[in-house]
Write a protein that holds these residues in place. Structure first.
Motif, PDB file in Angstrom:
ATOM      1  N   LEU A 184      10.870 -37.294  45.615  1.00 39.47           N
ATOM      2  CA  LEU A 184       9.774 -36.778  44.805  1.00 39.47           C
ATOM      3  C   LEU A 184       9.869 -35.253  44.779  1.00 39.47           C
ATOM      4  CD1 LEU A 184       7.067 -37.469  43.310  1.00 39.47           C
ATOM      5  CD2 LEU A 184       5.931 -37.017  45.495  1.00 39.47           C
ATOM      6  N   THR A 185       9.848 -34.664  43.595  1.00 42.77           N
ATOM      7  CA  THR A 185       9.927 -33.215  43.445  1.00 42.77           C
ATOM      8  C   THR A 185       8.613 -32.680  42.876  1.00 42.77           C
ATOM      9  OG1 THR A 185      10.817 -33.248  41.189  1.00 42.77           O
ATOM     10  CG2 THR A 185      12.393 -33.431  43.001  1.00 42.77           C
ATOM     11  N   SER A 186       8.250 -31.466  43.252  1.00 43.50           N
ATOM     12  CA  SER A 186       7.025 -30.861  42.740  1.00 43.50           C
ATOM     13  C   SER A 186       7.125 -29.346  42.828  1.00 43.50           C
ATOM     14  CB  SER A 186       5.804 -31.356  43.512  1.00 43.50           C
ATOM     15  OG  SER A 186       5.912 -31.013  44.886  1.00 43.50           O
ATOM     16  N   TYR A 187       6.327 -28.661  42.002  1.00 42.60           N
ATOM     17  CA  TYR A 187       6.311 -27.201  42.035  1.00 42.60           C
ATOM     18  C   TYR A 187       4.989 -26.681  41.485  1.00 42.60           C
ATOM     19  CZ  TYR A 187       6.956 -27.096  36.973  1.00 42.60           C
ATOM     20  OH  TYR A 187       6.771 -27.259  35.618  1.00 42.60           O
ATOM     21  N   ILE A 188       4.665 -25.440  41.854  1.00 41.77           N
ATOM     22  CA  ILE A 188       3.529 -24.711  41.298  1.00 41.77           C
ATOM     23  C   ILE A 188       4.005 -23.313  40.930  1.00 41.77           C
ATOM     24  CG2 ILE A 188       1.246 -23.737  41.737  1.00 41.77           C
ATOM     25  CD1 ILE A 188       0.737 -25.971  43.714  1.00 41.77           C
ATOM     26  N   ASN A 189       3.783 -22.910  39.683  1.00 40.94           N
ATOM     27  CA  ASN A 189       4.070 -21.547  39.232  1.00 40.94           C
ATOM     28  C   ASN A 189       2.765 -20.764  39.174  1.00 40.94           C
ATOM     29  OD1 ASN A 189       6.822 -21.931  38.851  1.00 40.94           O
ATOM     30  ND2 ASN A 189       6.595 -22.521  36.704  1.00 40.94           N
ATOM     31  N   ALA A 190       2.747 -19.581  39.754  1.00 41.51           N
ATOM     32  CA  ALA A 190       1.575 -18.712  39.693  1.00 41.51           C
ATOM     33  C   ALA A 190       2.046 -17.306  39.355  1.00 41.51           C
ATOM     34  CB  ALA A 190       0.824 -18.724  41.020  1.00 41.51           C
ATOM     35  N   GLY A 191       1.604 -16.792  38.214  1.00 42.51           N
ATOM     36  CA  GLY A 191       2.008 -15.465  37.801  1.00 42.51           C
ATOM     37  C   GLY A 191       1.498 -15.160  36.416  1.00 42.51           C
ATOM     38  N   ASN A 192       1.754 -13.949  35.947  1.00 41.43           N
ATOM     39  CA  ASN A 192       1.290 -13.585  34.613  1.00 41.43           C
ATOM     40  C   ASN A 192       2.372 -13.733  33.544  1.00 41.43           C
ATOM     41  OD1 ASN A 192       2.518 -11.291  35.915  1.00 41.43           O
ATOM     42  ND2 ASN A 192       1.759 -10.005  34.256  1.00 41.43           N
ATOM     43  N   THR A 193       3.570 -14.227  33.925  1.00 42.53           N
ATOM     44  CA  THR A 193       4.578 -14.621  32.940  1.00 42.53           C
ATOM     45  C   THR A 193       4.601 -16.131  32.797  1.00 42.53           C
ATOM     46  OG1 THR A 193       5.928 -12.712  33.599  1.00 42.53           O
ATOM     47  CG2 THR A 193       6.979 -14.379  32.221  1.00 42.53           C
ATOM     48  N   PHE A 194       4.640 -16.840  33.906  1.00 43.53           N
ATOM     49  CA  PHE A 194       4.621 -18.305  33.898  1.00 43.53           C
ATOM     50  C   PHE A 194       3.562 -18.811  34.868  1.00 43.53           C
ATOM     51  CE2 PHE A 194       9.083 -16.996  33.171  1.00 43.53           C
ATOM     52  CZ  PHE A 194       9.256 -17.487  31.880  1.00 43.53           C
ATOM     53  N   ALA A 197       2.323 -26.214  36.762  1.00 46.17           N
ATOM     54  CA  ALA A 197       2.743 -27.080  37.862  1.00 46.17           C
ATOM     55  C   ALA A 197       3.499 -28.265  37.285  1.00 46.17           C
ATOM     56  CB  ALA A 197       1.538 -27.562  38.668  1.00 46.17           C
ATOM     57  N   GLY A 198       4.219 -28.963  38.152  1.00 43.81           N
ATOM     58  CA  GLY A 198       4.974 -30.114  37.683  1.00 43.81           C
ATOM     59  C   GLY A 198       5.319 -31.054  38.809  1.00 43.81           C
ATOM     60  N   VAL A 199       5.634 -32.296  38.432  1.00 46.38           N
ATOM     61  CA  VAL A 199       6.039 -33.313  39.398  1.00 46.38           C
ATOM     62  C   VAL A 199       7.095 -34.193  38.750  1.00 46.38           C
ATOM     63  CG1 VAL A 199       4.206 -34.911  38.701  1.00 46.38           C
ATOM     64  CG2 VAL A 199       5.212 -35.096  40.990  1.00 46.38           C
ATOM     65  N   GLY A 200       8.058 -34.657  39.549  1.00 42.01           N
ATOM     66  CA  GLY A 200       9.125 -35.486  39.015  1.00 42.01           C
ATOM     67  C   GLY A 200       9.764 -36.328  40.098  1.00 42.01           C
ATOM     68  N   VAL A 201      10.769 -37.094  39.705  1.00 43.90           N
ATOM     69  CA  VAL A 201      11.528 -37.926  40.643  1.00 43.90           C
ATOM     70  C   VAL A 201      13.015 -37.647  40.438  1.00 43.90           C
ATOM     71  CG1 VAL A 201      12.129 -40.266  41.353  1.00 43.90           C
ATOM     72  CG2 VAL A 201       9.780 -39.728  40.674  1.00 43.90           C
ATOM     73  N   TYR A 266       2.101 -17.986  19.783  1.00 39.22           N
ATOM     74  CA  TYR A 266       1.586 -19.342  19.608  1.00 39.22           C
ATOM     75  C   TYR A 266       0.940 -19.803  20.903  1.00 39.22           C
ATOM     76  CZ  TYR A 266       4.313 -19.735  15.280  1.00 39.22           C
ATOM     77  OH  TYR A 266       4.816 -19.547  14.015  1.00 39.22           O
ATOM     78  N   ASP A 267       0.111 -20.835  20.806  1.00 37.37           N
ATOM     79  CA  ASP A 267      -0.417 -21.493  21.991  1.00 37.37           C
ATOM     80  C   ASP A 267       0.610 -22.480  22.517  1.00 37.37           C
ATOM     81  OD1 ASP A 267      -2.863 -20.173  21.963  1.00 37.37           O
ATOM     82  OD2 ASP A 267      -3.761 -21.635  20.591  1.00 37.37           O
ATOM     83  N   VAL A 268       0.549 -22.746  23.816  1.00 47.96           N
ATOM     84  CA  VAL A 268       1.488 -23.676  24.430  1.00 47.96           C
ATOM     85  C   VAL A 268       0.939 -25.098  24.385  1.00 47.96           C
ATOM     86  CG1 VAL A 268       2.481 -21.954  25.974  1.00 47.96           C
ATOM     87  CG2 VAL A 268       0.487 -23.291  26.713  1.00 47.96           C
ATOM     88  N   LYS A 269       1.842 -26.060  24.440  1.00 41.01           N
ATOM     89  CA  LYS A 269       1.448 -27.438  24.679  1.00 41.01           C
ATOM     90  C   LYS A 269       1.116 -27.570  26.164  1.00 41.01           C
ATOM     91  CE  LYS A 269       2.252 -29.854  20.785  1.00 41.01           C
ATOM     92  NZ  LYS A 269       1.330 -30.844  20.185  1.00 41.01           N
ATOM     93  N   PRO A 270      -0.047 -28.101  26.522  1.00 43.63           N
ATOM     94  CA  PRO A 270      -0.430 -28.135  27.940  1.00 43.63           C
ATOM     95  C   PRO A 270       0.385 -29.121  28.775  1.00 43.63           C
ATOM     96  CG  PRO A 270      -2.054 -29.259  26.595  1.00 43.63           C
ATOM     97  CD  PRO A 270      -1.112 -28.612  25.635  1.00 43.63           C
ATOM     98  N   VAL A 271       0.996 -30.105  28.127  1.00 43.17           N
ATOM     99  CA  VAL A 271       1.795 -31.097  28.850  1.00 43.17           C
ATOM    100  C   VAL A 271       3.178 -31.178  28.203  1.00 43.17           C
ATOM    101  CG1 VAL A 271       2.009 -33.501  29.580  1.00 43.17           C
ATOM    102  CG2 VAL A 271      -0.257 -32.425  29.481  1.00 43.17           C
ATOM    103  N   VAL A 272       4.211 -30.998  29.010  1.00 42.69           N
ATOM    104  CA  VAL A 272       5.587 -31.051  28.529  1.00 42.69           C
ATOM    105  C   VAL A 272       6.380 -32.011  29.412  1.00 42.69           C
ATOM    106  CG1 VAL A 272       7.720 -29.767  28.128  1.00 42.69           C
ATOM    107  CG2 VAL A 272       5.507 -28.701  27.622  1.00 42.69           C
ATOM    108  N   PHE A 273       7.060 -32.956  28.787  1.00 40.20           N
ATOM    109  CA  PHE A 273       7.924 -33.886  29.523  1.00 40.20           C
ATOM    110  C   PHE A 273       9.357 -33.398  29.436  1.00 40.20           C
ATOM    111  CE2 PHE A 273      10.760 -37.582  29.656  1.00 40.20           C
ATOM    112  CZ  PHE A 273      10.414 -38.115  30.893  1.00 40.20           C
TER     113      PHE A 273
END
Length: 318
Positions: A184-194, A197-201, A266-273
């Motif tokens: 199981l993989t996961s991450y959190i990005n915190a910053g003013n460029t990116f 968060a995400g989760v995967g396998v 542009y605005d971002v898509k809040p969910v990206v696969f």
């Protein structure tokens, strides 16, 4: 464009010229990302990236009992983004902002005997003309004999950024033959460029080493290790589907705190696969890898889903 295919040839050459098994505590190399590696003649969206990295494994005999390895790294990187083509003659055709991200950073990776791992990275960089996107793309297109570029006058404005990423991998299962596993993989990005968060396998199959001795976690280097890898060579195929939650992306929305973000945002898509698949090889001094990444739509415009390939080559030394 055909010159891009020299890279896979180099990978094969490096693979067959490895020599003298030993242990090494330092690693230096690069990863290049480009949509040209797909072989579809596209040149759009996330169009090119280069990351140069140096890693060092600390003395493992001095680590706490639960910790197998600790690796710190320094990296320098550059990423470029364009609309559906890099030859834009009208602002109305910009379906994704012209942008570049230039950065320098460092990280620390903790790898545990349980094969779980935790990594913290910090980057400082900028988007906008200061990131030299136009200059780099002109140089690349001149080198490969590709079409002349136009449209960088519509790029996002300068915006410096500080960004952190905390990633955690949790080992789930490996079969008795030690040739297939899941993590199981996961991450959190915190910053003013990116920010997000995400989760995967992560699924791997082939000649596998433990995650504290593997290409998958950039942990082949070692320093006074008491645990041997399962194989003296790693060669495996991997698949990694991920679900990504996007809070902010300055390469699409412009600088988070900038009053004038640029002529087109542009605005971002809040969910990206995303779906990543590829092959990794490591033996002796060398690591080489090749991967393809496919993403769903990332922004609220007429832009299509994005995809690109990546090639990495790393050399270990003392």
């Amino acid at each position: 464009m055909k010159k891009f295919w020299l890279a896979p040839v180099l990978i094969i050459w490096f693979s067959v010229t490895s020599y003298a098994q030993s242990t090494f505590k330092n690693e230096f190399g690069f990863q290049t990302e480009n949509d040209a590696y797909l072989g579809t003649k596209q040149d759009k969206y996330y169009t090119n990236g280069l990351t140069v990295t140096f890693r060092h494994a600390t003395d493992q005999s001095k680590l706490k009992k639960k910790l197998n390895k600790k690796i710190w790294e320094l990296e320098f990187g550059h990423k470029m983004y364009t609309p559906y083509t890099a030859h834009i003659t009208s602002i109305s055709k910009v379906d994704r902002p012209f942008a570049a991200y230039l950065y320098f950073g460092g990280g620390l990776n903790w790898l545990y005997h349980s094969e779980n791992s935790l990594k913290l990275t910090i980057q400082g960089g900028t988007i906008g003309p200061a990131a030299l996107g136009e200059e780099v793309q002109v140089m690349l297109h001149d080198f490969i004999g590709f079409y002349p570029i136009a449209g960088w006058e519509y790029q996002l404005n300068n915006a410096p950024g500080i960004n952190t990423t905390l990633s955690y991998n949790h080992f789930l299962h490996r079969n008795k033959l030690n040739n297939t596993d899941f993590t199981l993989t996961s991450y959190i990005n915190a910053g003013n460029t990116f920010a997000g968060a995400g989760v995967g396998v992560l699924f791997r199959t082939g000649n596998l080493n433990q995650f504290y001795n593997s290409v998958s976690t950039n942990s082949v280097i070692t320093n006074n290790s008491s645990s041997a890898p399962l194989h003296d060579r790693e060669l495996f195929f991997f698949v990694k589907p991920s679900l990504n939650l996007v809070a902010y992306d300055a390469t699409i929305q412009g600088g988070m705190f900038a009053e004038d973000k640029g002529p087109v945002t542009y605005d971002v898509k809040p969910v990206v696969f995303s779906q990543e698949l590829g092959v990794n090889y490591a033996k002796n001094r060398w690591t080489v890898n090749f991967a393809l990444t496919f993403k769903s739509k990332e922004l609220k415009s007429s832009a299509k889903p994005d995809q690109y390939g990546s090639i990495g080559i790393y050399y270990r030394l003392n």
